[in-house]
Motif scaffolding. Structure first.
Motif, short mmCIF file in Angstrom:
data_model
loop_
_atom_site.label_atom_id
_atom_site.label_comp_id
_atom_site.label_asym_id
_atom_site.label_seq_id
_atom_site.Cartn_x
_atom_site.Cartn_y
_atom_site.Cartn_z
N PHE A 116 0.84 -1.20 0.00
CA PHE A 116 0.00 0.00 0.00
C PHE A 116 0.87 1.24 0.00
CE2 PHE A 116 0.25 -0.97 4.63
CZ PHE A 116 0.80 0.21 5.10
N ASP A 117 0.27 2.36 -0.42
CA ASP A 117 0.85 3.69 -0.31
C ASP A 117 -0.07 4.54 0.56
OD1 ASP A 117 2.92 3.00 -1.93
OD2 ASP A 117 2.41 4.35 -3.57
N LEU A 118 0.53 5.23 1.52
CA LEU A 118 -0.23 6.09 2.42
C LEU A 118 0.47 7.44 2.45
CD1 LEU A 118 -2.71 5.63 4.32
CD2 LEU A 118 -1.07 5.36 6.18
N ARG A 119 -0.19 8.45 1.87
CA ARG A 119 0.40 9.79 1.81
C ARG A 119 -0.32 10.69 2.81
NH1 ARG A 119 0.33 7.48 -3.04
NH2 ARG A 119 -1.83 8.08 -3.46
N LEU A 120 0.45 11.19 3.76
CA LEU A 120 -0.09 12.03 4.82
C LEU A 120 0.17 13.48 4.48
CD1 LEU A 120 1.34 9.99 7.86
CD2 LEU A 120 -0.76 9.58 6.54
N ARG A 121 -0.90 14.27 4.41
CA ARG A 121 -0.77 15.65 4.00
C ARG A 121 -1.51 16.55 4.98
NH1 ARG A 121 2.58 13.43 1.67
NH2 ARG A 121 2.79 13.05 -0.56
N GLY A 122 -0.80 17.52 5.55
CA GLY A 122 -1.44 18.43 6.48
C GLY A 122 -0.53 19.57 6.87
N SER A 123 -1.12 20.64 7.36
CA SER A 123 -0.34 21.79 7.82
C SER A 123 -0.99 22.32 9.09
CB SER A 123 -0.33 22.87 6.75
OG SER A 123 0.38 24.00 7.17
N PRO A 124 -0.26 22.36 10.19
CA PRO A 124 1.19 22.11 10.28
C PRO A 124 1.55 20.64 10.37
CG PRO A 124 0.35 22.76 12.42
CD PRO A 124 -0.80 22.88 11.46
N SER A 125 0.58 19.76 10.69
CA SER A 125 0.90 18.35 10.81
C SER A 125 -0.34 17.52 10.53
CB SER A 125 1.44 18.03 12.22
OG SER A 125 0.43 18.25 13.20
#
Length: 338
Positions: A116-125
């Motif tokens: 699997f691929d898991l891309r975590l995207r967020g600001s600031p975390s």
């Protein structure tokens, strides 16, 4: 048993934070490939709770990509389904030919046996809670699981909201009022909520199945087996007595399944033992202790059954898993021999 482990990137020199975090994931959760901002200032905090056979973890981390490669899925499989609950930020996930984008409280499930691929995207975390549940304890049959991988399970309504609340409270209170003896009970509560969450899906998939009474009894027996695997006295006779049926009727009930009662017990015990052999938190546990924990009273019987099932001895399997863990950059660890 309830074990807590905490990692904070602020406790690590700034330039080393990403690499230390990556290695920590491989040791404490599962060998994974990771990518992201590896520059100075990378931030991550991870808290891990082991509740008997399951694990619950929470993390707040800068944007990153987590990958489980086909190689790792084959050779470092901890045989769990992972329920992921995003709290803040977004998650892009791809597995089993399915892709999805999830926001806060969009729960979804991943399979450790498949890449699997898991891309975590967020600001600031990005903030997540995860629950790793052994496949042999998961409420949905493995043959049905592919259709649910990556699929959105709402965490703000119905049983999903109850499950989200339980995970939030559990991770918020970690290190606080819970005792070591609470681990099995907390795991039981987690499994009950997962069962309730998936019950409507089970009903929809199985609505046309014949002989629902027989299937209901099989389900009860399978649950009983899962709950008593560690008892060396778990036999077809004991199971029949607990359900007030004869042994011959017990075997007839299972004729419609793809496995006998004795094989069901043996395979689940072996699956648990195999998972424990590659669990980074149990690397120092002697093999004969793991065998005994899962109902094998004689080490020779366990070794023979394990070799028949997996093609190598338990010791060799553990050593191969250790070698494969090095794919993630972990330092080799010493294992206790049989």
């Amino acid at each position: 048993m309830l074990i807590e482990k905490v990692f904070r990137s602020n406790d690590v020199p700034s330039a080393d934070r990403f690499e230390v975090w990556r290695k920590r994931l491989g040791r404490d959760v599962s060998p994974l490939g990771c990518g992201g901002d590896q520059g100075v200032g990378f931030r991550a905090e991870t808290r891990l709770l082991r509740l008997a056979g399951s694990r619950v973890w929470s993390t707040a981390v800068d944007s990153a990509t987590i990958r489980r490669t086909p190689e790792l899925a084959r050779w470092a499989d901890c045989e769990v389904y992972t329920l992921i609950l995003p709290l803040c930020g977004g998650v892009e996930v791809a597995q089993a030919g399915q892709e999805a984008v999830h926001g806060p409280f969009d729960m979804h499930v991943l399979d450790s046996s498949q890449p699997f691929d898991l891309r975590l995207r967020g600001s600031p975390s990005v903030q997540l809670i995860g629950a790793d549940v052994p496949k042999v304890r998961f409420p949905l049959p493995a043959s049905w699981m592919d259709q649910f991988l990556t699929r959105r399970l709402p965490g703000r309504e119905g049983v999903g909201a109850l499950l989200s609340g339980f995970l939030l409270q559990l991770t918020h209170e970690s290190g606080g009022p819970y005792r070591s003896s609470d681990g099995p009970r907390l795991e039981g509560a987690l499994l009950e909520l997962l069962t309730a969450l998936f019950a409507p899906h089970v009903d929809s998939v199985d609505s046309s199945a014949p002989n629902s009474a027989r299937r209901a009894l099989v389900g009860q027996i399978q649950t009983f087996i899962r709950q008593h695997l560690q008892n060396p006295q778990l036999t077809p006779s004991a199971i029949a007595a607990a359900h007030h049926i004869s042994v011959s009727y017990l075997h007839r009930v299972f004729q419609g399944e793809s496995i006998t009662v004795a094989s069901c017990i043996r395979e689940q015990r072996l699956a648990h033992a195999r998972r424990d052999l590659v669990d980074p938190m149990l690397r120092e546990t002697p093999i004969h202790v793991i065998a005994s924990r899962w109902g094998f009273t004689r080490a020779s019987d366990f070794s023979r059954a394990f070799r028949n099932a997996y093609g190598m001895s338990p010791m060799d399997y553990r050593h191969h898993a250790c070698a494969r863990h090095e794919l993630t950059g972990d330092e080799p660890r010493r294992f206790t021999r049989e």
